[in-house]
Motif scaffolding. Structure first.
Motif, short mmCIF file in Angstrom:
data_model
loop_
_atom_site.label_atom_id
_atom_site.label_comp_id
_atom_site.label_asym_id
_atom_site.label_seq_id
_atom_site.Cartn_x
_atom_site.Cartn_y
_atom_site.Cartn_z
N SER A 1 -62.98 -35.48 -58.44
CA SER A 1 -62.27 -34.44 -58.80
C SER A 1 -60.91 -34.45 -57.71
CB SER A 1 -63.31 -33.28 -58.50
OG SER A 1 -63.25 -33.07 -57.32
N GLY A 2 -60.12 -33.71 -58.26
CA GLY A 2 -58.80 -33.43 -57.46
C GLY A 2 -59.39 -33.24 -55.92
N SER A 3 -60.19 -32.02 -55.75
CA SER A 3 -60.39 -31.80 -54.31
C SER A 3 -61.22 -33.04 -53.58
CB SER A 3 -61.49 -30.57 -54.29
OG SER A 3 -60.90 -29.58 -55.05
N VAL A 4 -61.93 -33.76 -54.40
CA VAL A 4 -62.52 -34.75 -53.44
C VAL A 4 -61.42 -35.99 -53.08
CG1 VAL A 4 -64.05 -36.91 -53.71
CG2 VAL A 4 -64.91 -34.63 -54.36
N SER A 5 -60.42 -36.04 -54.19
CA SER A 5 -59.27 -37.06 -53.88
C SER A 5 -58.53 -36.58 -52.78
CB SER A 5 -58.39 -37.25 -55.16
OG SER A 5 -57.68 -36.40 -55.13
N VAL A 6 -58.41 -35.32 -52.39
CA VAL A 6 -57.56 -34.79 -51.30
C VAL A 6 -58.59 -35.00 -50.12
CG1 VAL A 6 -56.81 -32.79 -49.93
CG2 VAL A 6 -56.32 -33.01 -52.54
N GLU A 7 -59.91 -34.86 -50.03
CA GLU A 7 -60.76 -35.15 -48.93
C GLU A 7 -60.50 -36.75 -48.60
OE1 GLU A 7 -63.37 -33.05 -47.32
OE2 GLU A 7 -62.37 -31.54 -48.63
N GLY B 1 -49.16 -23.56 -50.25
CA GLY B 1 -49.68 -24.69 -51.04
C GLY B 1 -51.11 -24.55 -51.40
N TYR B 2 -51.59 -25.49 -52.58
CA TYR B 2 -53.07 -25.58 -52.96
C TYR B 2 -53.59 -26.93 -53.02
CZ TYR B 2 -57.14 -25.16 -55.55
OH TYR B 2 -58.67 -24.84 -55.72
N HIS B 3 -54.57 -27.11 -52.46
CA HIS B 3 -54.91 -28.53 -52.65
C HIS B 3 -56.41 -28.78 -53.12
CE1 HIS B 3 -51.43 -30.40 -51.03
NE2 HIS B 3 -51.25 -29.32 -50.18
N GLY B 4 -57.29 -27.41 -53.19
CA GLY B 4 -58.66 -27.74 -53.66
C GLY B 4 -59.51 -26.90 -52.94
N ASP B 5 -60.79 -26.92 -53.23
CA ASP B 5 -61.65 -25.81 -52.79
C ASP B 5 -62.71 -26.43 -51.80
OD1 ASP B 5 -60.38 -23.95 -54.05
OD2 ASP B 5 -61.90 -23.91 -55.83
N PHE C 1 -48.67 -32.09 -48.81
CA PHE C 1 -48.05 -31.23 -49.53
C PHE C 1 -47.90 -31.60 -51.17
CE2 PHE C 1 -44.30 -33.02 -47.40
CZ PHE C 1 -43.45 -33.24 -48.48
N GLU C 2 -47.78 -30.49 -52.03
CA GLU C 2 -47.47 -30.91 -53.37
C GLU C 2 -45.82 -30.93 -53.59
OE1 GLU C 2 -49.70 -27.55 -55.33
OE2 GLU C 2 -49.20 -27.08 -53.44
N PRO C 3 -45.49 -32.32 -54.11
CA PRO C 3 -43.98 -32.60 -54.10
C PRO C 3 -43.12 -31.58 -55.02
CG PRO C 3 -45.19 -34.40 -54.89
CD PRO C 3 -46.15 -33.32 -54.47
N GLU D 1 -50.27 -34.99 -56.10
CA GLU D 1 -49.43 -35.17 -57.43
C GLU D 1 -50.61 -34.81 -58.55
OE1 GLU D 1 -46.39 -36.16 -58.69
OE2 GLU D 1 -45.28 -37.18 -57.08
N ILE D 2 -51.59 -34.06 -58.05
CA ILE D 2 -52.63 -33.97 -58.89
C ILE D 2 -52.38 -32.91 -59.99
CG2 ILE D 2 -54.99 -32.49 -59.04
CD1 ILE D 2 -55.55 -33.48 -56.12
N ALA D 3 -51.31 -32.01 -59.69
CA ALA D 3 -50.97 -31.11 -60.90
C ALA D 3 -49.71 -31.66 -61.40
CB ALA D 3 -50.67 -29.78 -60.36
N THR D 4 -48.80 -32.11 -60.53
CA THR D 4 -47.70 -32.72 -61.10
C THR D 4 -47.54 -34.08 -61.76
OG1 THR D 4 -47.12 -33.56 -58.80
CG2 THR D 4 -46.19 -31.28 -59.47
N GLY E 1 -55.09 -36.83 -60.41
CA GLY E 1 -56.50 -36.04 -61.22
C GLY E 1 -55.98 -35.41 -62.31
N LYS E 2 -56.40 -34.29 -62.65
CA LYS E 2 -56.12 -33.41 -63.75
C LYS E 2 -55.64 -34.25 -64.93
CE LYS E 2 -54.70 -29.23 -61.47
NZ LYS E 2 -55.92 -28.12 -61.82
N ALA E 3 -54.55 -34.54 -65.28
CA ALA E 3 -54.05 -35.12 -66.54
C ALA E 3 -54.49 -36.56 -66.80
CB ALA E 3 -52.35 -34.98 -67.00
#
Ligand code: PMP
Length: 430
Positions: free
Chosen positions: A115-121, A148-152, A215-217, A251-254, A278-280
């Motif tokens: 998941s995205g959160s794990v990829s941030v970890e 910013g937001y990077h997961g839970d 950060f999210e670009p 770049e999980i969302a972007t 992640g995501k898409a």
């Protein structure tokens, strides 16, 4: 599985099933989806809804896509899962190679996550272990941006906005990180060096203990749907280099075209040391994410104390998810996605512009296939969500934000239904 009668289903849902960011037992409105096809969700009650959310930025090619279904079915005929320790397979290797080709050149090594959160970890652990490998174990903190937001999960949460993320609730469990002021200069604004002053001041003072900036670009997503100057990203890259700090771009969302570039870092013309996607990635088919990094970073691991990277999830590189993701990326490359996103951008700009004149509206902004109407006051979801549904549209506002990120396959008439519905719902607010 035999379907339950709808009343029973909803009663059991409320009683036993926890939804994202929800109370238990459930309080807010919840709608049951029976199936989904193209840009439509079909509710159990029969109504079709035009999907303005792409199921949280994931479903870029719509639902039930025959090519993705076929890729999954073919892969299931071989195996849907196999462990990744000591084994490898066609889908993971081919997907990794595809990701290396699509992302900026220095990114050469792919770590698959669930998941995205794990990829941030994973990105944060890579950064810490990199400095350890290089004999600088004191570099364990992170510099990030407000809003910013990077997961839970916990490390990801430590770099989310401290107010939105309610850090005070988790104070004893969260590592304290460094927060620079959120960028203020909008996407097309005239650059002023003062915008990045607090980022620079933190680096100047604390770089000795900072492993990486993260950060999210260009687009701050779940932390406020804010679009900011690519020059910020460019200057951040320079400052990270000057102060010997890694740059992680989330770049999980972007990623995969949402902002109008394949990856948002392309607006700034910079490459990160580590990136998260992640995501898409699977076109919304199932959960998969990845962390990519450079040879410069990976090469240090052989000499480090552990000799390896200390991470390895059970479902790492799941073949089914990788096969679908590979097909989704091939699909993305098979048509002029940039022209489609540009057309969605033009229509969103035109369709949402009338909202500017409504008293409840503070700002309207559009970038790529992302349209945002920011209100002065938070929306009451219990009121607004059923209004959108009754107009045949699926949107999920949060806080003061009503926004849409439709699938790239959306047709102009369907997108018009979304923008007109946003206008009419916002016009009703006082
Ligand atoms: N980073 C960003 C930028 C995100 O938008 C999200 C999800 N909204 C995440 C990380 C976390 O991803 P996931 O929900 O898949 O764990």
């Amino acid at each position: 599985m035999d379907p339950l009668p709808i009343d029973e289903l909803m009663a059991l849902d409320r009683r036993h099933v926890w939804h994202p960011y929800a109370a238990m037992p459930g309080t807010g409105p919840v709608f049951s989806v029976k199936s989904a096809q193209g840009v439509y969700l079909e509710l159990e009650t029969g109504e079709p809804l035009v999907d303005g959310m792409s199921s949280w930025w994931t479903c870029i090619h719509g639902y039930n896509h025959p090519r993705l279904n076929r890729a999954a079915q073919e892969q299931m005929g071989h195996m849907s899962h196999v462990m990744f320790g000591g084994l490898t397979h066609q889908p993971a290797v081919q997907l990794a190679y595809k990701l290396v080709q699509m992302t900026p050149e220095p990114l050469q090594h792919v770590f698959f996550c669930d998941s995205g959160s794990v990829s941030v970890e994973v990105a944060m652990k890579l950064a810490i272990q990199y400095w350890h490998n290089r004999g600088e174990p004191q570099k364990q903190h992170f510099l990030t941006l407000r809003n910013g937001y990077h997961g839970d999960t916990f490390a990801a949460m430590s770099v989310c906005d401290p107010v939105n993320g309610m850090h005070h609730l988790f104070r004893r469990s969260l590592v304290e990180q460094y927060f620079a002021d959120a960028p203020q200069i909008p996407f097309e604004g005239v650059w002023e060096e003062s915008d990045i002053a607090s980022f620079e001041a933190i680096l100047e003072r604390y770089h000795g203990e900072i492993a990486a900036a993260i950060f999210e670009p260009v687009v701050q997503g779940a932390g406020g749907m804010r679009f900011y100057s690519p020059q910020y990203v460019r200057r951040a890259r320079e400052l990270c280099d000057r102060y010997n700090v890694l740059l992680i771009l989330d770049e999980i969302a972007t990623g995969f075209g949402r902002t109008g570039k394949l990856f948002a870092c392309e607006y700034a013309g910079v490459a990160p040391d580590i990136t998260c996607v992640g995501k898409a990635l699977t076109g919304g088919f199932m959960s998969l994410a990845a962390t990519l990094t450079t040879s410069h970073i990976s090469e240090t691991f052989a000499q480090g104390e552990a000799g390896v990277f200390m991470h390895g999830p059970t479902f790492m590189g799941n073949p089914l998810a990788c096969a679908v993701a590979l097909e989704n990326l091939n699909l993305l490359e098979s048509y002029d996605w940039a022209a489609r996103v540009a057309a969605i951008e033009a229509q969103l700009k035109q369709g949402l512009a009338p909202c500017r004149n409504l008293p409840a509206v503070k700002d309207v902004r559009v970038l790529g296939a992302i349209g945002v109407v920011e209100l002065h006051d938070p929306v009451d979801m219990a009121v607004v969500q059923p209004q959108f549904v009754s107009q045949g549209v699926w949107l999920r506002p949060f806080g003061r934000l009503i926004y849409t990120m439709p699938p790239y396959i959306i047709e102009p008439a369907q997108l018009r239904q979304i923008t007109e519905s946003i206008y009419s719902v916002v016009a009703e607010l006082d």
